[in-house]
Design a protein around this motif. Structure first.
Motif: not given
Length: 523
Positions: A32-35, A68-70, A345, A354, A356
């Protein structure tokens, strides 16, 4: 008063007479997202009620991310951070240890330092909380500490060897943690030794250490893995109830499923599921498992991180029989324990730095210990089941009729994965057992001699004194105002023929293009 914004997973755009679903989800295992952080992420994240996640990294920092991974904020310490961050009960403070020998307390909203406490060596274990908010943690200096919420020392207990194992706090305030000397310790809430249980000698007599975090079952059994490959179940008096032997060290924590099943991993590469009496139900090889505590979720699903070889690792999901459902591969090592958010999620990190969010296809379950650190609403490592603290009593009774009372505190869970949360199904009058039987909301543009307006048809719960419901409008998804319908019509006083729900039509004066949501306030 507790205010909940219960978002509909179906939001309706005004401007055309169509209903557009905004709840598209990926397939299980999809990212869905990564940082990206600046160092290896060894620890599991923690999660707030608002969906913000908190991550420790070996770049010396702790990060707060939005749902949202921000990035919300980051805070840098003096050395690696491997300790899983722990939220205070009111989620105002975040606690964690660092290799710079300090335990930190940060403002969970801003990331500003509240206080820090220095020990004599690095801190790897994750701080635990009791019901009063006091902190408990071990250090590599050989001491186990208790602080109050302001960072003042309450007491310390000298064990004499390193403590990496994260403690569990029993309902009576008793404390349980493992040590490098191969023993499990139980202290009273005021720091006095209750008992000490010594594990059997491992093959490597130079390495007796217990790194496994401790788990407490709903029946009060103390579960932990040893450096000798044995899973132990002790009673609260420190007596052995049963044990189970794997072939290698057990460094993962132990998690408990909906039916009391016990799930853990071993360095032999297998994930095990035992019944509540320690009898093997299945064993499944998934790759080398070191420190990733498995996650248990709905439908008997287990999710764990493991090494597959050639620096490739996998986050693997298994069904109730131990068969692989899906696998998400990364080109690095996974020691981070996965966590499941309210949207299904899975959150985890890897050695490349990273973090996730992966679609899981499952939902949380409300048992005492579903992951590293406890249950879905439990950040403190304390075994606590708050199922009777229901969102509303009517909601609890409605769930009980459907055999779903374990979700009494989780109105946002989408149990049947139909795009609507249980809270909305309760309000709209849908039947979770047989599919969505109810008055599906619809929006239609209308015009007559009095002007233009929108016609909103939906079904709603007639009475629940704990809940106040209101439709709201926004043109920017930031500022919302309550709708003031020109007229409210009752189309059917008993749409489900159960006496519980009515069909309603709201006539709404035309506004600019935007969106509608249903806001629910819970008193």
């Amino acid at each position: 008063m507790k205010l909940l914004n219960l978002w509909s997973h179906r939001q309706f755009w005004i401007g055309v007479s169509l209903i557009i679903s905004l709840s598209a989800k990926g397939a299980p295992g999809d990212m869905i997202w990564e940082f990206q952080t600046g160092g290896a992420v060894f620890a599991s994240p923690s999660l707030s009620e608002t969906g913000n996640s908190f991550w420790a990294s070996r770049d010396k920092s702790v990060y707060a991310l939005s749902k949202d991974g921000n990035l919300l904020w980051s805070y840098e310490t003096g050395d690696w951070v491997e300790s899983v961050p722990t939220l205070s009960h009111d989620e105002s403070a975040l606690y964690f240890g660092s290799w710079d020998n300090h335990l930190y307390a940060l403002n969970a909203t801003t990331g500003n330092l509240l206080w820090k406490f220095e020990t004599g060596n690095l801190i790897v274990s994750s701080p635990s909380l009791d019901a009063s908010g006091n902190l408990y943690f071990g250090s590599s200096d050989g001491f186990f500490y208790s602080l109050d919420a302001s960072g003042n020392l309450r007491w310390s207990y000298l064990v004499g060897d390193e403590i990496d194992s994260s403690a569990a706090i029993g309902r009576d305030g008793s404390i349980y943690f493992g040590c490098y000397d191969g023993a499990l310790y139980s202290l009273s809430s005021d720091g006095e030794l209750r008992w000490r249980f010594e594990t059997d000698e491992p093959e490597d007599s130079e390495d007796w250490r217990i790194k496994s975090p401790v788990t407490i079952t709903s029946d009060g059994l103390i579960l932990f893995g040893g450096g000798n490959g044995i899973l132990y179940a002790l009673n609260s008096s420190g007596n052995l109830e049963w044990s189970f032997e794997s072939d290698e060290k057990i460094d993962t924590g132990v998690t408990i499923g909906e039916d009391g099943e016990i799930v853990f991993g071993s360095r032999n590469g297998s994930l095990y599921q035992l019944d509540e009496n320690g009898i093997l139900e299945w064993e499944s090889y998934v790759g080398d498992i070191f420190y990733s505590t498995p996650l248990v979720a709905s439908a008997g699903t287990s999710i764990v991180g493991s090494y597959l070889g050639n620096q490739v690792s996998g986050l693997t999901a298994l069904d109730a029989e131990g068969a692989v459902l899906w696998e998400h591969l990364v080109l690095n090592y996974i020691d981070s324990s996965p966590l499941l958010d309210s949207h299904g999620q899975v959150l985890f990190g890897d050695y490349g730095g990273t973090v996730y969010a992966i679609e899981s296809g499952v939902q949380s379950v409300d048992t005492d210990w579903t992951r590293f650190g406890g249950g879905p609403a439990n950040m403190s490592l304390q075994a606590e089941n708050a199922a009777l603290e229901a969102w509303s009593w009517g909601f609890y009774l409605w769930l009980s009729e459907r055999g779903l009372e374990q979700y009494a505190t989780l109105p946002s869970v989408d149990h049947d994965q139909d795009g609507l949360s249980l809270g909305l199904e309760y309000i709209y009058g849908y039947d979770t057992a047989e599919g969505d039987i109810g008055h599906i909301p619809s929006l239609t543009w209308m015009a007559d001699e009095t002007g233009e307006f929108w016609q909103l048809d939906f079904s709603r719960l007639k009475t629940d004194e704990a809940l106040v419901m209101a439709w709201q409008f926004s043109s920017n998804y930031e500022t919302w105002t309550d709708l003031e319908p020109a007229e409210t019509l009752i189309l059917d006083e008993d749409i489900l023929e159960l006496g519980s729900h009515e069909a309603v039509r709201l006539l709404i004066p035309v506004k600019s293009v935007g969106a509608l949501r249903l806001k629910v306030t819970n008193f």
